[in-house]
Motif scaffolding. Sequence first.
Motif, mmCIF file in Angstrom:
data_model
loop_
_atom_site.group_PDB
_atom_site.id
_atom_site.type_symbol
_atom_site.label_atom_id
_atom_site.label_comp_id
_atom_site.label_asym_id
_atom_site.label_seq_id
_atom_site.Cartn_x
_atom_site.Cartn_y
_atom_site.Cartn_z
ATOM 1 N N ASP A 110 33.025 39.392 -22.211
ATOM 2 C CA ASP A 110 31.574 39.190 -22.138
ATOM 3 C C ASP A 110 31.161 37.827 -22.688
ATOM 4 O O ASP A 110 30.316 37.140 -22.116
ATOM 5 C CB ASP A 110 30.817 40.323 -22.836
ATOM 6 C CG ASP A 110 31.149 40.422 -24.320
ATOM 7 O OD1 ASP A 110 32.297 40.110 -24.698
ATOM 8 O OD2 ASP A 110 30.246 40.808 -25.098
ATOM 9 N N THR A 111 31.803 37.371 -23.762
ATOM 10 C CA THR A 111 31.513 36.051 -24.326
ATOM 11 C C THR A 111 31.955 34.960 -23.360
ATOM 12 O O THR A 111 31.255 33.968 -23.152
ATOM 13 C CB THR A 111 32.230 35.867 -25.685
ATOM 14 O OG1 THR A 111 31.852 36.939 -26.547
ATOM 15 C CG2 THR A 111 31.897 34.541 -26.321
ATOM 16 N N SER A 112 33.099 35.157 -22.748
ATOM 17 C CA SER A 112 33.618 34.188 -21.786
ATOM 18 C C SER A 112 32.682 34.058 -20.581
ATOM 19 O O SER A 112 32.404 32.955 -20.106
ATOM 20 C CB SER A 112 35.010 34.625 -21.334
ATOM 21 O OG SER A 112 35.521 33.739 -20.376
ATOM 22 N N ARG A 113 32.176 35.198 -20.094
ATOM 23 C CA ARG A 113 31.235 35.162 -18.959
ATOM 24 C C ARG A 113 29.958 34.413 -19.342
ATOM 25 O O ARG A 113 29.453 33.600 -18.559
ATOM 26 C CB ARG A 113 30.904 36.586 -18.491
ATOM 27 C CG ARG A 113 31.961 37.193 -17.587
ATOM 28 C CD ARG A 113 31.481 38.480 -16.951
ATOM 29 N NE ARG A 113 31.245 39.544 -17.927
ATOM 30 C CZ ARG A 113 32.182 40.377 -18.371
ATOM 31 N NH1 ARG A 113 33.407 40.292 -17.905
ATOM 32 N NH2 ARG A 113 31.888 41.305 -19.251
ATOM 33 N N ARG A 114 29.426 34.676 -20.538
ATOM 34 C CA ARG A 114 28.206 33.977 -20.991
ATOM 35 C C ARG A 114 28.457 32.479 -21.080
ATOM 36 O O ARG A 114 27.633 31.679 -20.646
ATOM 37 C CB ARG A 114 27.748 34.515 -22.346
ATOM 38 C CG ARG A 114 26.918 35.748 -22.258
ATOM 39 C CD ARG A 114 26.180 36.041 -23.562
ATOM 40 N NE ARG A 114 26.974 35.778 -24.751
ATOM 41 C CZ ARG A 114 27.530 36.720 -25.516
ATOM 42 N NH1 ARG A 114 27.372 37.986 -25.224
ATOM 43 N NH2 ARG A 114 28.226 36.392 -26.582
ATOM 44 N N LEU A 115 29.592 32.097 -21.647
ATOM 45 C CA LEU A 115 29.918 30.676 -21.783
ATOM 46 C C LEU A 115 30.037 30.019 -20.409
ATOM 47 O O LEU A 115 29.513 28.925 -20.189
ATOM 48 C CB LEU A 115 31.210 30.482 -22.585
ATOM 49 C CG LEU A 115 31.709 29.040 -22.753
ATOM 50 C CD1 LEU A 115 30.665 28.172 -23.448
ATOM 51 C CD2 LEU A 115 33.027 29.017 -23.513
ATOM 52 N N ARG A 116 30.705 30.676 -19.475
ATOM 53 C CA ARG A 116 30.832 30.118 -18.124
ATOM 54 C C ARG A 116 29.477 29.994 -17.435
ATOM 55 O O ARG A 116 29.218 29.011 -16.746
ATOM 56 C CB ARG A 116 31.775 30.981 -17.287
ATOM 57 C CG ARG A 116 33.223 30.753 -17.616
ATOM 58 C CD ARG A 116 34.117 31.351 -16.516
ATOM 59 N NE ARG A 116 35.362 31.741 -17.129
ATOM 60 C CZ ARG A 116 35.794 32.997 -17.285
ATOM 61 N NH1 ARG A 116 35.100 33.992 -16.819
ATOM 62 N NH2 ARG A 116 36.928 33.245 -17.872
ATOM 63 N N THR A 117 28.623 30.970 -17.634
ATOM 64 C CA THR A 117 27.280 30.917 -17.036
ATOM 65 C C THR A 117 26.491 29.750 -17.592
ATOM 66 O O THR A 117 25.868 28.987 -16.846
ATOM 67 C CB THR A 117 26.525 32.248 -17.291
ATOM 68 O OG1 THR A 117 27.272 33.313 -16.711
ATOM 69 C CG2 THR A 117 25.132 32.210 -16.691
ATOM 70 N N ILE A 118 26.524 29.590 -18.917
ATOM 71 C CA ILE A 118 25.811 28.469 -19.561
ATOM 72 C C ILE A 118 26.359 27.147 -19.035
ATOM 73 O O ILE A 118 25.607 26.236 -18.692
ATOM 74 C CB ILE A 118 25.950 28.555 -21.099
ATOM 75 C CG1 ILE A 118 25.195 29.754 -21.639
ATOM 76 C CG2 ILE A 118 25.469 27.263 -21.760
ATOM 77 C CD1 ILE A 118 25.534 30.089 -23.086
#
Length: 157
Positions: A110-118
């Motif tokens: 979930d953190t990785s997805r947020r970072l990629r989205t940002i």
Amino acid sequence: MAQKVTEAARRERETRQQSGVPAGREPYAGDPEELAELWGAKHTEWRRIAALLQTTGQEAYDPAQDAQGTAWAKEREARRQGARDRHAAWVKERQEAKEELRTQIWLPADTSRRLRTIATQAGLRPEQVLAQLADHAMLNNDGSLTVAPFTPQRDPR
């Protein structure tokens, strides 16, 4: 001059013959084929100089009277200088790289997805977002980290 040409021819021939000797029995520390090529080049150059002396009637070789040899020497020096410059740049790059931090981190999905989205929204790679985040982070006296709100930028500097 004839003696130098003969010696170069002999050494070229000998080192070419040596290149067929099995490993472990080679009398040279380096690659015998490379050594044969070196002696071949020397042999060619001595023959060229001998022909130059015969053509000009000179008794001794004078590099100042050898336009081709002088041009080749300048080319060799330019290549050497280029190699020295590239090596110096590489050394400098390595020294600067010692001051950099390169790391690999494993983030939860979930953190990785947020970072990629940002990162995607900012037009950056995830590691660029993390680098900017670290630039803005402040360590408080109690050991906690704070980051003031900021907007990731393509070229922050």
